[in-house]
Design an enzyme around this catalytic site. Structure first.
Site, PDB file in Angstrom:
ATOM      1  N   ASP A  11      19.816  24.918 -20.181  1.00 20.21           N
ATOM      2  CA  ASP A  11      20.802  25.704 -20.371  1.00 20.21           C
ATOM      3  C   ASP A  11      18.906  27.140 -19.585  1.00 20.21           C
ATOM      4  OD1 ASP A  11      21.790  28.258 -20.868  1.00 20.21           O
ATOM      5  OD2 ASP A  11      20.688  28.832 -22.395  1.00 20.21           O
ATOM      6  N   SER A  12      19.107  28.322 -19.340  1.00 25.41           N
ATOM      7  CA  SER A  12      18.075  28.974 -18.788  1.00 25.41           C
ATOM      8  C   SER A  12      17.504  29.172 -20.473  1.00 25.41           C
ATOM      9  CB  SER A  12      19.032  30.246 -18.632  1.00 25.41           C
ATOM     10  OG  SER A  12      19.617  31.169 -19.453  1.00 25.41           O
ATOM     11  N   GLY A  44      21.028  34.828 -14.771  1.00 30.23           N
ATOM     12  CA  GLY A  44      22.273  36.398 -14.660  1.00 30.23           C
ATOM     13  C   GLY A  44      22.476  37.295 -14.391  1.00 30.23           C
ATOM     14  N   CYS A  74      24.532  26.071 -19.181  1.00 37.11           N
ATOM     15  CA  CYS A  74      24.321  27.913 -18.789  1.00 37.11           C
ATOM     16  C   CYS A  74      25.823  28.212 -17.938  1.00 37.11           C
ATOM     17  CB  CYS A  74      23.372  28.136 -18.063  1.00 37.11           C
ATOM     18  SG  CYS A  74      23.305  30.113 -17.383  1.00 37.11           S
ATOM     19  N   ASN A  75      26.164  29.525 -18.799  1.00 38.54           N
ATOM     20  CA  ASN A  75      27.443  29.426 -17.650  1.00 38.54           C
ATOM     21  C   ASN A  75      26.913  30.037 -16.269  1.00 38.54           C
ATOM     22  OD1 ASN A  75      29.969  30.236 -19.386  1.00 38.54           O
ATOM     23  ND2 ASN A  75      29.024  30.237 -21.056  1.00 38.54           N
ATOM     24  N   GLU A 153      19.863  37.440 -29.824  1.00 44.73           N
ATOM     25  CA  GLU A 153      18.606  36.970 -29.962  1.00 44.73           C
ATOM     26  C   GLU A 153      17.266  37.334 -30.683  1.00 44.73           C
ATOM     27  OE1 GLU A 153      16.556  35.376 -26.526  1.00 44.73           O
ATOM     28  OE2 GLU A 153      18.244  34.452 -25.254  1.00 44.73           O
ATOM     29  N   CYS A 185      29.543  33.206 -21.924  1.00 41.04           N
ATOM     30  CA  CYS A 185      28.506  33.389 -21.488  1.00 41.04           C
ATOM     31  C   CYS A 185      26.977  32.569 -23.296  1.00 41.04           C
ATOM     32  CB  CYS A 185      27.227  34.583 -21.753  1.00 41.04           C
ATOM     33  SG  CYS A 185      25.381  34.333 -21.602  1.00 41.04           S
ATOM     34  N   HIS A 187      25.078  32.939 -25.381  1.00 36.93           N
ATOM     35  CA  HIS A 187      24.801  33.409 -26.563  1.00 36.93           C
ATOM     36  C   HIS A 187      26.128  34.526 -27.308  1.00 36.93           C
ATOM     37  CE1 HIS A 187      21.222  33.219 -24.009  1.00 36.93           C
ATOM     38  NE2 HIS A 187      20.241  34.345 -25.404  1.00 36.93           N
TER      39      HIS A 187
HETATM   40  N1  DGL Z   1      23.017  31.092 -20.285  1.00 37.23           N
HETATM   41  C1  DGL Z   1      23.213  32.425 -19.237  1.00 37.23           C
HETATM   42  C2  DGL Z   1      24.384  32.016 -19.512  1.00 37.23           C
HETATM   43  O1  DGL Z   1      25.026  31.286 -20.141  1.00 37.23           O
HETATM   44  C3  DGL Z   1      22.516  33.401 -20.748  1.00 37.23           C
HETATM   45  C4  DGL Z   1      21.058  33.622 -20.202  1.00 37.23           C
HETATM   46  C5  DGL Z   1      20.942  34.390 -19.133  1.00 37.23           C
HETATM   47  O2  DGL Z   1      21.188  35.253 -17.797  1.00 37.23           O
HETATM   48  O3  DGL Z   1      19.654  33.377 -18.770  1.00 37.23           O
HETATM   49  O4  DGL Z   1      25.471  32.444 -18.459  1.00 37.23           O
END
Ligand code: DGL
Length: 284
Positions: A11-12, A44, A74-75, A153, A185, A187
């Protein structure tokens, strides 16, 4: 293929832990290697070529650890970079968009589907494409909700600030007669109760991470790739135990703190690594 190799997840940053949790719950016999690209988060707000580059570097790092399957939690990376990542590694890669889209179409039964996600995911139109590939007649509304990420977060999921942000973002979605709302997403599952209350408890919420975990389970079963473990070993497994390894590209302490907020426990094995710019991977 060694069945007992771990499943790779990237993930990011920390948000993909919601996908890790969903996988761990459904597949307690599996071990996981998680990479959070905390040095380069957020994805994102970034462009396609940047997210592709980051995604490929992360995938190659995980492939080098020895994994049997890669989950792009990560989406944003799934929406923008899945084909590029798939071309860059030799293992099977699973993203979160298609499983989320399939689950939404199934539950919405032809009614409008709303998708909330990062700006880049919404701009890519990946969810709408995936949904309309399954059912071309379903109307899809996509909405970027970037402030949900820091709220989750910060541990403010149940605060008045989060409620007011959710009301603002979801206001006109409430007027649409929705068949499903996709939490597109990593989160957003942390804010699930609040989002449910604001959108209306009659609208089914689709957690793409959960849908992906279901898909990974069937995939491992159909390919006979499920890990073997004794009942005793299974009973002893818990989230973030030392069989699961966590890597970050920066700020490991912050990751551990937010992980505890998201999962109720911090990783037992957490290491900072650089995944770019080196022929040899360096750990420190
Ligand atoms: N993990 C990112 C997503 O699911 C969200 C956080 C980001 O912007 O990196 O899109």
């Amino acid at each position: 293929m060694n069945l007992n190799l771990p499943i790779g997840i990237f993930d990011s940053g920390v948000g993909g832990l919601t996908v890790y949790r969903a996988l761990h719950e459904r597949l307690p016999a599996e071990r996981f290697v998680y990479l959070g690209d905390t040095a380069r988060v957020p994805y994102g707000t970034k462009s396609l070529s940047t997210v592709e580059r980051y995604g490929i570097e992360n995938a190659k790092f995980l492939e080098a650890q020895g994994i049997k399957l890669l989950v792009v939690a990560c989406n944003t990376a799934s929406a923008l970079a899945l084909p590029a990542i798939g071309n860059a590694v030799d293992i099977q890669v699973v993203g979160v968009i298609e499983p989320g889209a399939r689950a939404a179409v199934e539950i919405a039964r032809g009614k409008t589907i709303a998708v909330i996600a990062t700006e880049a995911t919404v701009q890519s139109g990946a969810y709408a494409k995936a949904i309309n590939q399954i059912d071309p007649h379903t109307k899809v509304i996509e909405r970027a909700c970037p402030l949900f990420v820091p709220l989750a977060e910060e541990g403010w999921a149940n605060s008045a600030v989060a409620r007011s942000v959710a009301e603002q973002y979801l206001q006109n979605l409430r007027e649409a007669d929705l068949g499903a709302l996709v939490l597109g997403c990593t989160h957003y599952p942390i804010l699930r109760d609040l989002i449910g209350e604001v959108i209306g408890t009659d609208v089914p919420l689709i957690d793409s991470g959960e849908a992906t975990a279901e898909e990974v389970r069937s995939l491992l079963e159909s390919k006979q790739l499920r890990a073997s473990q004794t009942t005793r070993e299974l009973e002893e497994r818990r989230l973030c135990d030392d069989l699961d390894h966590f890597y970050v590209t920066d700020a490991a302490e912050r990751f551990a703190k937010v992980a505890e907020r998201f999962l109720g426990t911090a990783p037992s094995v957490l290491e900072a690594v650089e995944v770019w710019g080196h022929d040899e991977l360096r750990t420190y």
